[in-house]
Design a protein around this motif. Structure first.
Motif, PDB file in Angstrom:
ATOM      1  N   ALA A 235      36.020  52.035  34.435  1.00 25.11           N
ATOM      2  CA  ALA A 235      35.139  51.120  34.907  1.00 25.11           C
ATOM      3  C   ALA A 235      33.381  51.364  34.125  1.00 25.11           C
ATOM      4  CB  ALA A 235      34.692  52.088  36.237  1.00 25.11           C
ATOM      5  N   LYS A 236      33.580  52.689  33.897  1.00 22.21           N
ATOM      6  CA  LYS A 236      31.957  52.967  33.387  1.00 22.21           C
ATOM      7  C   LYS A 236      32.128  51.901  31.260  1.00 22.21           C
ATOM      8  CE  LYS A 236      30.299  56.740  32.742  1.00 22.21           C
ATOM      9  NZ  LYS A 236      29.766  58.187  32.894  1.00 22.21           N
ATOM     10  N   GLY A 237      33.017  51.418  31.182  1.00 26.18           N
ATOM     11  CA  GLY A 237      33.255  50.889  29.636  1.00 26.18           C
ATOM     12  C   GLY A 237      33.367  49.079  30.385  1.00 26.18           C
ATOM     13  N   LEU A 238      33.212  48.897  31.329  1.00 27.35           N
ATOM     14  CA  LEU A 238      33.027  47.946  31.373  1.00 27.35           C
ATOM     15  C   LEU A 238      31.919  47.233  32.338  1.00 27.35           C
ATOM     16  CD1 LEU A 238      36.475  47.424  33.727  1.00 27.35           C
ATOM     17  CD2 LEU A 238      35.347  46.528  31.829  1.00 27.35           C
ATOM     18  N   GLN A 239      31.838  48.590  32.677  1.00 28.09           N
ATOM     19  CA  GLN A 239      30.039  48.250  33.085  1.00 28.09           C
ATOM     20  C   GLN A 239      29.218  47.844  31.962  1.00 28.09           C
ATOM     21  OE1 GLN A 239      28.244  51.563  34.840  1.00 28.09           O
ATOM     22  NE2 GLN A 239      27.668  50.132  36.851  1.00 28.09           N
ATOM     23  N   LEU A 240      29.491  48.347  30.892  1.00 25.82           N
ATOM     24  CA  LEU A 240      29.088  47.273  29.193  1.00 25.82           C
ATOM     25  C   LEU A 240      28.960  46.480  29.082  1.00 25.82           C
ATOM     26  CD1 LEU A 240      29.581  50.769  27.581  1.00 25.82           C
ATOM     27  CD2 LEU A 240      26.910  50.330  28.852  1.00 25.82           C
ATOM     28  N   LEU A 241      29.919  45.388  29.676  1.00 23.71           N
ATOM     29  CA  LEU A 241      30.032  43.952  29.036  1.00 23.71           C
ATOM     30  C   LEU A 241      28.978  43.205  29.739  1.00 23.71           C
ATOM     31  CD1 LEU A 241      33.853  44.029  30.628  1.00 23.71           C
ATOM     32  CD2 LEU A 241      33.080  43.841  28.152  1.00 23.71           C
TER      33      LEU A 241
ATOM     34  N   THR B  76      31.376  39.454  33.030  1.00 19.93           N
ATOM     35  CA  THR B  76      31.469  40.099  34.683  1.00 19.93           C
ATOM     36  C   THR B  76      31.857  39.500  36.149  1.00 19.93           C
ATOM     37  OG1 THR B  76      29.519  40.873  34.850  1.00 19.93           O
ATOM     38  CG2 THR B  76      31.189  43.006  34.162  1.00 19.93           C
ATOM     39  N   GLN B  77      30.905  38.783  35.585  1.00 21.59           N
ATOM     40  CA  GLN B  77      30.980  37.428  36.799  1.00 21.59           C
ATOM     41  C   GLN B  77      32.228  36.877  37.398  1.00 21.59           C
ATOM     42  OE1 GLN B  77      28.736  37.771  39.427  1.00 21.59           O
ATOM     43  NE2 GLN B  77      28.577  39.335  38.391  1.00 21.59           N
ATOM     44  N   PHE B  78      33.037  36.320  35.985  1.00 18.60           N
ATOM     45  CA  PHE B  78      34.296  35.077  35.916  1.00 18.60           C
ATOM     46  C   PHE B  78      34.903  35.725  36.293  1.00 18.60           C
ATOM     47  CE2 PHE B  78      37.738  33.928  33.718  1.00 18.60           C
ATOM     48  CZ  PHE B  78      38.122  33.162  33.988  1.00 18.60           C
ATOM     49  N   GLY B  79      34.974  37.232  36.879  1.00 17.00           N
ATOM     50  CA  GLY B  79      36.470  37.463  37.782  1.00 17.00           C
ATOM     51  C   GLY B  79      35.965  36.425  38.983  1.00 17.00           C
ATOM     52  N   LYS B  80      34.681  36.310  38.988  1.00 13.53           N
ATOM     53  CA  LYS B  80      35.188  35.441  41.670  1.00 13.53           C
ATOM     54  C   LYS B  80      35.376  34.239  41.455  1.00 13.53           C
ATOM     55  CE  LYS B  80      30.165  33.615  40.256  1.00 13.53           C
ATOM     56  NZ  LYS B  80      29.194  33.464  41.107  1.00 13.53           N
ATOM     57  N   TYR B  81      35.989  33.632  40.223  1.00 14.02           N
ATOM     58  CA  TYR B  81      36.601  32.645  40.144  1.00 14.02           C
ATOM     59  C   TYR B  81      37.795  32.837  40.102  1.00 14.02           C
ATOM     60  CZ  TYR B  81      31.489  30.764  38.650  1.00 14.02           C
ATOM     61  OH  TYR B  81      30.439  30.881  38.622  1.00 14.02           O
ATOM     62  N   THR B  82      38.541  33.922  40.328  1.00 11.67           N
ATOM     63  CA  THR B  82      40.004  34.092  39.880  1.00 11.67           C
ATOM     64  C   THR B  82      40.550  34.615  41.103  1.00 11.67           C
ATOM     65  OG1 THR B  82      39.931  36.216  40.013  1.00 11.67           O
ATOM     66  CG2 THR B  82      39.704  35.545  37.793  1.00 11.67           C
ATOM     67  N   LYS B  83      41.903  34.639  41.701  1.00 12.77           N
ATOM     68  CA  LYS B  83      42.304  35.120  42.861  1.00 12.77           C
ATOM     69  C   LYS B  83      42.216  36.990  42.693  1.00 12.77           C
ATOM     70  CE  LYS B  83      44.119  30.634  44.884  1.00 12.77           C
ATOM     71  NZ  LYS B  83      45.388  29.927  44.975  1.00 12.77           N
ATOM     72  N   SER B  84      41.705  37.270  41.844  1.00 16.41           N
ATOM     73  CA  SER B  84      42.577  38.912  41.457  1.00 16.41           C
ATOM     74  C   SER B  84      41.455  39.273  42.388  1.00 16.41           C
ATOM     75  CB  SER B  84      42.608  39.083  40.342  1.00 16.41           C
ATOM     76  OG  SER B  84      42.557  40.894  40.429  1.00 16.41           O
ATOM     77  N   LYS B  85      41.858  40.246  43.160  1.00 16.14           N
ATOM     78  CA  LYS B  85      40.984  41.828  43.837  1.00 16.14           C
ATOM     79  C   LYS B  85      40.223  42.207  43.154  1.00 16.14           C
ATOM     80  CE  LYS B  85      40.602  45.068  47.495  1.00 16.14           C
ATOM     81  NZ  LYS B  85      41.208  45.963  48.122  1.00 16.14           N
ATOM     82  N   ARG B  86      40.900  42.598  42.360  1.00 15.90           N
ATOM     83  CA  ARG B  86      40.444  43.779  41.154  1.00 15.90           C
ATOM     84  C   ARG B  86      38.996  42.952  40.420  1.00 15.90           C
ATOM     85  NH1 ARG B  86      44.137  47.650  38.527  1.00 15.90           N
ATOM     86  NH2 ARG B  86      44.219  48.113  40.940  1.00 15.90           N
ATOM     87  N   LEU B  87      39.847  41.265  39.785  1.00 14.36           N
ATOM     88  CA  LEU B  87      39.210  40.644  39.005  1.00 14.36           C
ATOM     89  C   LEU B  87      37.323  40.043  39.715  1.00 14.36           C
ATOM     90  CD1 LEU B  87      41.279  39.148  36.653  1.00 14.36           C
ATOM     91  CD2 LEU B  87      39.984  40.557  36.057  1.00 14.36           C
ATOM     92  N   ASN B  88      37.874  39.613  41.196  1.00 19.81           N
ATOM     93  CA  ASN B  88      36.922  39.587  41.940  1.00 19.81           C
ATOM     94  C   ASN B  88      35.511  40.423  41.889  1.00 19.81           C
ATOM     95  OD1 ASN B  88      35.367  38.215  44.608  1.00 19.81           O
ATOM     96  ND2 ASN B  88      36.835  36.772  44.016  1.00 19.81           N
ATOM     97  N   ARG B  89      36.362  42.232  41.685  1.00 16.87           N
ATOM     98  CA  ARG B  89      34.784  43.073  42.582  1.00 16.87           C
ATOM     99  C   ARG B  89      34.237  43.753  40.927  1.00 16.87           C
ATOM    100  NH1 ARG B  89      38.837  46.611  45.012  1.00 16.87           N
ATOM    101  NH2 ARG B  89      38.966  47.406  43.673  1.00 16.87           N
ATOM    102  N   LEU B  90      34.725  42.510  39.266  1.00 16.33           N
ATOM    103  CA  LEU B  90      33.841  43.260  38.022  1.00 16.33           C
ATOM    104  C   LEU B  90      32.907  42.530  38.712  1.00 16.33           C
ATOM    105  CD1 LEU B  90      36.944  41.483  35.756  1.00 16.33           C
ATOM    106  CD2 LEU B  90      35.228  44.087  35.828  1.00 16.33           C
ATOM    107  N   ALA B  91      32.797  41.638  39.342  1.00 14.00           N
ATOM    108  CA  ALA B  91      31.376  41.527  39.647  1.00 14.00           C
ATOM    109  C   ALA B  91      30.263  42.687  40.389  1.00 14.00           C
ATOM    110  CB  ALA B  91      30.322  40.030  40.766  1.00 14.00           C
ATOM    111  N   TYR B  92      30.885  42.996  40.821  1.00 12.00           N
ATOM    112  CA  TYR B  92      30.118  45.371  41.141  1.00 12.00           C
ATOM    113  C   TYR B  92      29.563  45.379  40.109  1.00 12.00           C
ATOM    114  CZ  TYR B  92      30.536  43.888  45.977  1.00 12.00           C
ATOM    115  OH  TYR B  92      30.450  43.825  47.278  1.00 12.00           O
ATOM    116  N   LEU B  93      29.787  44.798  38.909  1.00 14.08           N
ATOM    117  CA  LEU B  93      29.334  46.153  37.911  1.00 14.08           C
ATOM    118  C   LEU B  93      28.316  45.671  37.118  1.00 14.08           C
ATOM    119  CD1 LEU B  93      32.751  46.800  36.452  1.00 14.08           C
ATOM    120  CD2 LEU B  93      31.200  48.191  37.382  1.00 14.08           C
ATOM    121  N   LYS B  94      27.677  44.319  37.793  1.00  9.91           N
ATOM    122  CA  LYS B  94      25.852  43.924  37.116  1.00  9.91           C
ATOM    123  C   LYS B  94      25.205  45.155  38.323  1.00  9.91           C
ATOM    124  CE  LYS B  94      23.498  40.722  39.544  1.00  9.91           C
ATOM    125  NZ  LYS B  94      23.323  39.590  39.983  1.00  9.91           N
ATOM    126  N   MET B  95      25.361  45.645  39.327  1.00  6.88           N
ATOM    127  CA  MET B  95      24.691  46.923  39.459  1.00  6.88           C
ATOM    128  C   MET B  95      23.873  47.866  39.000  1.00  6.88           C
ATOM    129  SD  MET B  95      25.079  46.725  43.629  1.00  6.88           S
ATOM    130  CE  MET B  95      24.526  45.578  44.918  1.00  6.88           C
TER     131      MET B  95
END
Length: 597
Positions: free
Chosen positions: A382-388, A393-412
């Protein structure tokens, strides 16, 4: 263990204050069915209230609010596990006592040490202590935040209570927090300091409020906190210290003048607590368990193997779908603040009350302190993904995957973004769709609270431990355990959250504490010889119900969703098709039940 309430306000008649505090206590009667009382100070326009669940000194001597040397008055919710040693110390210093309660010890300790006494208390507590001579009111909450205390300080009024529902009796501060549904959808609960009321906030754990009535001056101060020191680097030493400290904690948590039992799920943590408790109290020792007909959810075989070993009085309850459907609306009404969890605790506490138990020990805290959750192994990723880059990280919201959708939170930045990525329910985009709002407005709300410490200096698994302890456990597990047990007049006690157990765990090096191939390997190795292999050599199961099936077949839920907005109806269909987890879906059911969607 009790429910407490109180108001100080020089701008309205005392009789009106007294009426409001009486109603606040009545709204919390379920948590204190044994006794009730009020203290009224005409000079200060102050009223303190209490509803009592008697566990120590079952006589009328334990009545509250309680007075000491005609100077101090207290309304108290909690258990002080080291009160006997404090009492002996105070007796040697010349203090006298009139009853056998821990309540009187708190006031004597304050008379001798002042606010320094708060850090000496080992237990779970929330209390209001009034110094009549100095005209000062102190509101205090325990270091681990086990017991709740909600406070409002507005327009010359200081009001407090154990539950949010109690503030219904005060119209001037009963305005709903319009943003609570946003937090509910993001977290699955309301993270401190958010409540459903705009003017009411929880007192932070390990803190006290001092209210000087004459000066109308309000201040808050921390009296204790936990820190990581890594002093213990030897595994053998660490295991010996933990065994001794947890044994002592369980022994102190069994102290009561009423019947005490142990919740036994069949998992590692509750099995350890039950095993230690059986050593302390070999006669009249009871455990309680819930099991299900569906073997995919039932842990009965694990419960049975430990029951056979302990030879205790065991109470097993088969929870059926019919009982769940009959109780579900009552469970929603029981929630003080909304939460996607706690239903399991409601049923096991109901079972405890039916068996005549007033206090029950639980294994909450073991997962958070010793690495029982998937987040401990996922934190590094998760900490590695936070560096993307933000665009990825915002691309995930366009998918139907719950886990990918939550990637958006890593902008915090920091732990808040990591928590919502690892444990969040709905993304800001999904929340915006639910309420017909702009996504940026949702981000603005979530960025405002809670304000998190920078803990990036911690090792990854220790950072996961801090997160689970201070966010998930604090805001969901402890709150649900308190509310859902006290609704049945039962107290849940948590030996893993004893001050000294927590401090010891934080002294152990992460290389020792989180070493091994299994989750909680250190805890397994410490108690392996005393537990059946079937208990520690098994896959982890969360204490859950066949929720997806039961909610999907619920007429109550179906009717609620029919009357919801279009987006909720869409999510209901996703849930029925297996594309939405029950814990996500239940947030919508709760909000509809409260008239939000």
């Amino acid at each position: 263990m009790c429910r407490i309430a109180g108001i100080v306000n020089k701008n309205i008649p005392l009789a009106e204050i007294e009426g409001m505090v009486k109603e606040m206590c009545d709204l919390q009667k379920h948590g204190g069915p044994d006794d009730e009382g009020l203290f009224v100070s005409e000079e200060n326009n102050l009223v303190l209230g209490n509803r009592r669940l008697a566990l120590l000194d079952l006589t009328h001597e334990g009545h509250m609010p309680m007075h000491y040397i005609d100077r101090y008055c207290i309304t108290y919710n909690g258990e002080l596990y080291n009160y006997l040693s404090l009492k002996d110390d105070l007796i040697q210093k010349g203090y006298q006592f009139q009853n056998q309660t821990d309540t009187e010890v708190i006031m004597a300790a304050f008379a001798h040490w002042g606010t320094l006494c708060f850090a000496k208390f080992k237990g779970m507590f929330a209390f209001a202590l009034f110094d009549k001579e100095e005209k000062e009111l102190y509101l205090v909450r325990d270091t681990a935040g086990i017991k709740p205390l909600y406070v409002s300080n507005t327009s010359g009024m200081l009001a407090f209570a154990s539950e949010i529902r109690a503030f219904k009796s005060i119209p001037s501060i009963n305005e709903t927090n319009a943003n609570w549904p946003v937090y509910m959808m993001a977290y699955g609960h309301l993270p401190e300091p958010i409540t459903t009321l705009s003017a009411v906030k929880p007192l932070h754990k390990g803190c006290y409020i001092k209210y000087e009535i004459k000066k109308d001056r309000y201040s808050m101060q921390s009296y204790a906190h936990y820190s990581y020191t890594h002093q213990i680097v030897d595994s053998t030493e660490a295991k010996g210290l933990l065994r001794n400290q947890l044994e002592a904690s369980v022994a102190s948590h069994m102290l009561a003048d009423a019947k005490v039992g142990v919740f036994l799920s069949g998992g590692l943590d509750s099995s350890i607590i039950a095993t230690l408790a059986s050593k302390y109290k070999q006669t009249d020792f009871s455990t309680l368990s819930i099991h299900f007909e569906d073997p995919a959810f039932s842990e009965k075989k694990y419960q049975d193997v430990l029951i056979d070993k302990l030879k205790c009085n065991h109470n097993q309850h088969l929870l059926t779908e019919a009982e769940f459907q009959h109780s579900f609306s009552s469970i929603l009404d029981s929630m003080d603040m909304p939460s996607c969890d706690g239903i399991n605790t409601w049923f096991i506490s109901k079972h405890a009350a039916e068996k005549g138990l007033k206090a029950v020990l639980s294994g909450v805290g073991g997962d958070e302190l010793f690495g029982g959750y998937p987040s401990f192994n996922r934190m590094n990723i998760a900490k590695g993904l936070q560096l993307l880059p933000y665009s990825i990280t915002q691309f995930g919201k366009y998918t139907k995957s719950k886990r990918l959708n939550r990637l958006a939170y890593l902008k915090m930045d920091g732990i808040k973004g990591l928590y919502l990525f690892l444990r969040g329910h709905y993304s800001p985009n999904e929340i915006a769709l639910q309420f017909g709002a702009y996504e940026q407005d949702i981000w603005n709300v979530l960025n405002e609270h809670p304000i998190m410490n920078d803990i990036s200096v911690l090792e990854n698994k220790e950072e996961a431990s801090w997160m689970e302890f201070n966010l998930y456990m604090q805001n969901q597990l402890l709150r649900d355990a308190d509310v859902m047990s006290m609704i049945h007049g039962v107290e849940i006690r948590l030996p893993f959250l004893d001050n000294e157990v927590i401090r010891l765990a934080n002294k152990i090096s992460p290389a020792v504490k989180f070493n091994g191939n299994r989750p909680k390997q250190f805890l397994i190795d410490t108690f392996k010889e005393e537990l059946p292999e079937m208990i520690w050599n098994r896959p982890k199961m969360g204490f859950s119900f066949p929720f997806a099936k039961w909610l999907g077949e619920s007429d109550f839920v179906r009717n609620a969703m029919i009357n919801s907005n279009t987006q909720s109806q869409h999510n209901y269909q996703k849930f029925l098709k297996g594309n939405l987890h029950w814990s996500q879906f239940i947030s919508l059911v709760i909000m509809q039940h409260r008239g939000v969607v």
